[in-house]
Write an enzyme that holds these catalytic residues in place. Structure first.
Site, mmCIF file in Angstrom:
data_model
loop_
_atom_site.group_PDB
_atom_site.id
_atom_site.type_symbol
_atom_site.label_atom_id
_atom_site.label_comp_id
_atom_site.label_asym_id
_atom_site.label_seq_id
_atom_site.Cartn_x
_atom_site.Cartn_y
_atom_site.Cartn_z
ATOM 1 C CE1 TYR A 149 0.563 0.683 4.526
ATOM 2 C CE2 TYR A 149 -0.409 -1.508 4.572
ATOM 3 C CZ TYR A 149 0.281 -0.486 5.198
ATOM 4 O OH TYR A 149 0.690 -0.642 6.504
ATOM 5 C CB CYS A 150 1.189 4.327 0.561
ATOM 6 S SG CYS A 150 1.623 6.090 0.354
ATOM 7 N N PRO A 151 2.571 2.639 -2.492
ATOM 8 C CG PRO A 151 2.158 1.828 -4.642
ATOM 9 C CD PRO A 151 1.465 2.233 -3.371
#
Length: 280
Positions: A149-151
Site C-alpha cells: 500500500y502507498c507504493p
C-alpha cells in the site's frame, strides 16, 4: 561535489517533539497540522531542525487521490466497521495504516540557500533508519515494492518485504520528511485491511488514476523481519541516540505560543478538508 545524505542529519541541534505515547485520543489531523506548523517555523528560522515522533491508534490515513475514489463512503464505512477511523491528509500519497505498532517520524528542516534536493531528503531518512537498525542496515533497500500500500520509489524493505514508506512535504521554506515504520504486529494484516478498503471503494470501476493492487504478503513489520520483539520504545531510544550522536545537542520542546496559533489555523484547514468528504 554532492553532499552526503547524513550531512542533513548532522545539525548543530535537534529539537524533539515526542508524541508517541499520547494514546488513542490523539487524532491524525493534528499530526499533519503539527508538521505544517513546524515547517513554517523551520522555514522562517524561528526553530532549529526538528524531529517529531507520533503514534496514532486504529487510523487509516488517506491521500488526496483516495478521497476521489468512486465509492469512498462505502470504503470509509468498511474501515469504521473494522474499528478504524479515516483521515484525509493534506499531501500526496495513498492510504496507509497507523496503529499502536507503527512509529511515525517527521524530520523538519529549513530549506538552505541552495535548497534541499528531493532525493537528498529521502536519502537522509533512509540513512537514519539504517543507523537505527545497524544489524539490518546492509539489507535495507529503498525501491518500490509492487503490491504494497502507498507504493513509492523510497519504500524500505528487507528481502522484498516492505516495512516503511517515506514521503515529503514542502511548505513555506521548510521541508518535512515523514516515515511510517511498521515496528510490531502483522504487516500482511494491515495490507489486507487496505486491500478490502480499495475493493469496496472501487467496486471494479475503471478510473483514470491507477490505485494499487494490494498483495498482503509483500508487507511485514520490523519484529517479523528480525524475529525479535522490537517495541516502539526500542525504536524511540534508537532514534534519539542516533540524533544525539549526529548532532551537538538534542532537547525536548513543545509548541511556542506563536506556533500554537499557527497550529490552530492549520488544524481548522485539516478539519475543513475532511468535512468535504463527510469525515467529522
Amino acid at each position: 561535489m554532492t553532499e552526503k545524505p547524513l550531512s542533513l542529519l548532522e545539525q548543530p541541534q535537534w529539537r524533539i517533539l515526542d508524541q508517541s505515547s499520547l494514546g488513542p485520543q490523539f487524532d491524525a489531523r493534528q499530526s499533519f497540522a503539527f508538521d505544517d506548523t513546524l515547517c513554517a517555523s523551520a522555514g522562517s528560522r524561528t526553530s532549529p531542525a526538528t524531529a517529531r515522533t507520533w503514534v496514532h491508534h486504529d487510523t487509516v490515513v488517506l491521500g488526496i487521490q483516495d478521497s476521489r475514489l468512486p465509492f469512498i463512503q462505502e470504503g470509509i464505512e468498511y474501515l469504521a466497521s473494522q474499528g478504524y477511523r479515516a483521515v484525509v491528509r493534506n499531501s500526496g500519497g495513498l492510504a496507509v495504516v497507523l496503529d499502536e505498532g507503527v512509529l511515525n517520524i517527521s524530520l523538519i528542516f529549513p530549506e538552505s540557500d541552495k535548497g534541499i534536493d528531493i532525493n537528498r531528503g529521502y536519502d537522509a531518512m533512509w540513512e537514519l533508519v539504517k543507523v537505527m537498525l545497524p544489524e539490518q542496515a546492509a539489507k535495507i533497500e529503498a525501491r518500490e515494492i509492487e503490491g504494497s500500500y502507498c507504493p513509492g520509489s523510497y519504500d524500505l524493505s528487507i528481502g522484498g518485504k516492505k516495512f516503511a514508506g517515506i514521503s515529503q512535504r514542502r511548505l513555506r521554506n521548510g521541508v518535512a520528511v515523514q516515515i511510517y515504520l511498521c515496528v510490531t504486529g502483522s504487516g500482511s494484516d494491515r495490507a489486507e485491511l487496505i486491500r478490502n478498503f480499495y475493493e469496496r471503494s472501487l467496486k471494479g470501476s475503471v478510473t483514470k488514476f491507477a490505485y494499487p493492487v494490494i498483495v498482503p504478503e509483500v508487507m511485514a513489520s520490523i519484529s517479523e523481519l528480525t524475529g525479535k520483539d522490537v517495541t516502539i520504545q526500542d525504536m524511540m531510544l534508537k532514534l534519539l541516540t542516533a540524533l544525539k550522536n549526529l548532532s551537538g545537542r538534542i532537547f525536548s520542546s513543545s509548541l511556542s505560543m506563536d506556533e500554537q496559533l499557527v497550529f490552530e489555523k492549520n488544524l481548522a484547514r485539516m478539519a475543513e478538508r475532511n468535512k468535504k468528504i463527510g469525515i467529522d
